[in-house]
Design an enzyme around this catalytic site. Structure first.
Site, PDB file in Angstrom:
ATOM      1  N   THR A  63      -2.637 -77.149  50.982  1.00  0.00           N
ATOM      2  CA  THR A  63      -2.699 -77.165  49.520  1.00  0.00           C
ATOM      3  C   THR A  63      -3.746 -76.178  49.013  1.00  0.00           C
ATOM      4  OG1 THR A  63      -2.077 -79.489  49.644  1.00  0.00           O
ATOM      5  CG2 THR A  63      -2.834 -78.686  47.519  1.00  0.00           C
ATOM      6  N   LYS A  92     -26.614 -85.230  45.418  1.00  0.00           N
ATOM      7  CA  LYS A  92     -27.827 -85.533  44.644  1.00  0.00           C
ATOM      8  C   LYS A  92     -27.567 -86.620  43.611  1.00  0.00           C
ATOM      9  CE  LYS A  92     -29.478 -80.773  45.231  1.00  0.00           C
ATOM     10  NZ  LYS A  92     -29.485 -79.470  44.551  1.00  0.00           N
ATOM     11  N   HIS A 141       0.171 -86.175  43.102  1.00  0.00           N
ATOM     12  CA  HIS A 141       0.069 -84.801  43.596  1.00  0.00           C
ATOM     13  C   HIS A 141       1.246 -84.078  42.952  1.00  0.00           C
ATOM     14  CE1 HIS A 141      -0.624 -81.349  45.884  1.00  0.00           C
ATOM     15  NE2 HIS A 141      -0.291 -81.726  47.085  1.00  0.00           N
TER      16      HIS A 141
END
Lengths: 316, 316, 316
Positions: A63, A92, A141
């Site tokens: 993909t 983070k 998708h």
């Protein structure tokens, strides 16, 4: 809220197949046909100076490559994040919305794959630039369904009144579910669903899809495959969906696409498709059959469908 | 030895803010303004055929994307090494100097981020092509300071006689230290430093910065924020700087930028900035305030400042 | 079956040095010389709109960068997979042949590095687009040999009647074996092989190479280096080839290229080469000697040789 396409792609997000209707599917496919006839040199002029950010929180060589190639063949460039979980501010503790706001400063469109269903809707909601869903876990998708539909359309010049076979894991197969939904937009289609009983469609989904007007026929033996299908759509039984690996081992190769099966049950017109990768459920000897499109026409069409989307969304 | 810029950027390295003076800052900002007014198509012609190697020994989606986008928008291409510790000859024991000599064969400029302070000076020393420091641990990240300064400059048309507030971790915050240094180049600036006592500026740095002529006022309560600041520069308390995670947990959200605080202490003109990512120290509800620049103008300026640098350094 | 080049590169794979003969080597080197004289702007027009997929199953900053830069300097773009073992369908169990079929849908040429000898032959066999071997384990790395040969050719204007020294690990060194094979295509060459006894060439290879007409002289002390060599080709003793790390530690720096050795044994004309990275076997003080080409001319020629290959293979 996800915007319907309604024939106008400019600046739209592509997150769910539910944004599409017959009109927008046909507009897209017309653009694909045009692109397939255009010279590489001309195509290369479309998106010069444009930038797509490709963020793949989940690996997918296929993909990723298809989107990257589509964008580059139109003359654009990409910023690639193939493993942002380890190389990004995600570690983070940054929220997906803040990350979206960051990426949109540096690019013209975002293509994202994410393991968690629903993430792409959040990203599209937050973003001020278009977003393309390249798969969000068990969610959607949409461009995979569109490339499958285009491959069928290209062969039969229509998407209605077709008879198809889908084989493999009907319970968990995202591509199967999406293609059923996609073909439900068009009238008169019948799909035979071949799987072991353990991997048949859930009752909820069977009802939901049937309610859309498509005829679904569940079969559990290759003997029941009708001999006049327009397409066979084979799929992999996905290891990663099974908690019990013994169950996976038992079911994984329940149905194999072989030369023998083809000689017994396929028609001259029948095309053979598979979203790939395969791990044994199609014999390699089938590859050379001119009706086999899974290694060539089908993935190539994936690139062309994405080119058409990029062009329609970004071309001013 | 690092060369001063002195208004001429051609082929210079950008490793430390100390290479800059008022003249070079203003030359750079003039170029940024010019770039912001130029059409994408024209910008795209600047660096066609040029190659930047981006080597990030430490993850940073943001800084990586910003440099990549800047270089590509000028028509150049990049060679990306987002995790060279595991994918490179570094694992084979190659010295940073030899690695530099390798990279310079294949590109026109090197952008490097490295966890160890001082590495970028070594790289710039070894290299025969220009090098940009994209952060070397607790060392410097000069382009971050420059984009912060540009964002203030763009709003107030000057960098002297300003009053600002910086909040968060004054002890460890690299961006805070850099911005103080940057504003020290210009006369008449006053900065209020808001932090818990444990995270106040070290006495050495307090003395050093004050000696540069900038007025620093340490405060430990939001009550002492003056109501006429030109900018508020909020920062994250960085988990990775704390050995004792309990101390981090106690201090991390000592001061939060809220709508309430804004209504009490901000002026109409005050702009809100943050180097990002944030992890709770700015309320999401503040994002919509038109004075909030941290999600939009500030990062976008980062890209433009880097475009201006690339152009001035490489354009013949 | 791998096709011989026989002077025609169009659409050919480059998998093994055995595909080359004198004629094709010379055609390639003529193209390299032409490219080195062409302006960057003109070069940039060669492969516009073309895409190379770079798949590195094994890390190599150097070889990756060299190919990426070569392709981009000709105006093409790349799709990068620097660590496909973890980010690809390989983890889902896809065969290398299926992966090849996927990649060829999205690109015009494939450059692959793989840890397993023979993989690249399989890939080239499966692919319908050209494939370049960027190293397959203990197998081949033909473009490395070609760049080494070009560097010698550029200096001496010929590849026959030369005397050379190779030092380091003659047993496992892939670059050494390749360069011996390469120089065997041309008559009248003599190579001195300097190594500890434990790392001398295997008897099988000694016989095989000698049978090709090249004269191989094994020496085990620097005292026996002849003083009129055209080139010295130093190599790293590769840690990763040793099961017993104590043996590695004992042998790794058996022979070091020092200023002293140069003053004793090198000629004015002798050029110093090394495929890099080095980890101590060449003293840093040697870098400044004008005869040292390993940090500059030699790697740069790698990029030019790859540019010439890309151009000859893809330019229509």
């Amino acid at each position: 809220m996800l915007k319907s396409i309604k024939g106008i792609f400019t600046n739209k997000d592509i997150v769910s197949l539910s944004q599409f209707d017959q009109q927008s599917v046909m507009k897209l496919f017309k653009e694909v046909m045009k692109i397939k006839k255009t010279s590489p040199k001309k195509l290369f002029k479309n998106l010069q100076g444009k930038i797509a950010t490709l963020v793949f929180f989940e690996p997918s060589t296929r993909t990723f490559s298809s989107h990257a190639s589509a964008f580059k063949r139109l003359g654009g460039q990409t910023i690639d994040h193939q493993n942002p979980m380890t190389t990004s501010s995600a570690v983070k503790g940054e929220s997906i919305e803040d990350m979206t706001h960051m990426l949109e400063q540096y690019s013209d469109i975002i293509v994202m794959r994410h393991p968690t269903k629903g993430t792409l809707e959040k990203v599209a909601e937050a973003a001020t630039i278009p977003v393309i869903n390249a798969g969000d876990g068990v969610g959607e998708h949409p461009t995979q369904a569109l490339l499958d539909m285009y491959t069928i359309f290209e062969k039969f010049k229509r998407l209605k009144g077709l008879k198809g076979l889908m084989a493999g894991d009907m319970l968990n197969g995202r591509t199967v579910h999406s293609l059923i939904k996609g073909l439900s937009m068009f009238p008169g289609n019948t799909i035979y669903l071949l799987s072991p009983k353990e991997l048949r469609l859930s009752r909820e989904e069977y009802k939901e899809y049937s309610g859309r007007g498509i005829r679904l026929v569940e079969i559990f033996s290759t003997k029941d495959i009708p001999s006049d299908c327009h397409f066979w759509y084979w799929t992999r039984v996905q290891k990663e969906r099974f908690k019990d690996q013994k169950v996976y081992e038992k079911l994984k190769l329940s149905f194999i696409l072989t030369k023998k099966l083809i000689s017994e049950k396929a028609a001259k017109k029948t095309i053979f498709m598979h979203p790939l990768p395969r791990v044994g459920e199609i014999e390699v000897s089938v590859d050379d059959d001119p009706r086999s499109l899974y290694l060539t026409t089908q993935p190539k069409n994936g690139m062309y469908v994405r080119m058409a989307l990029f062009k329609l969304i970004l071309k001013s």
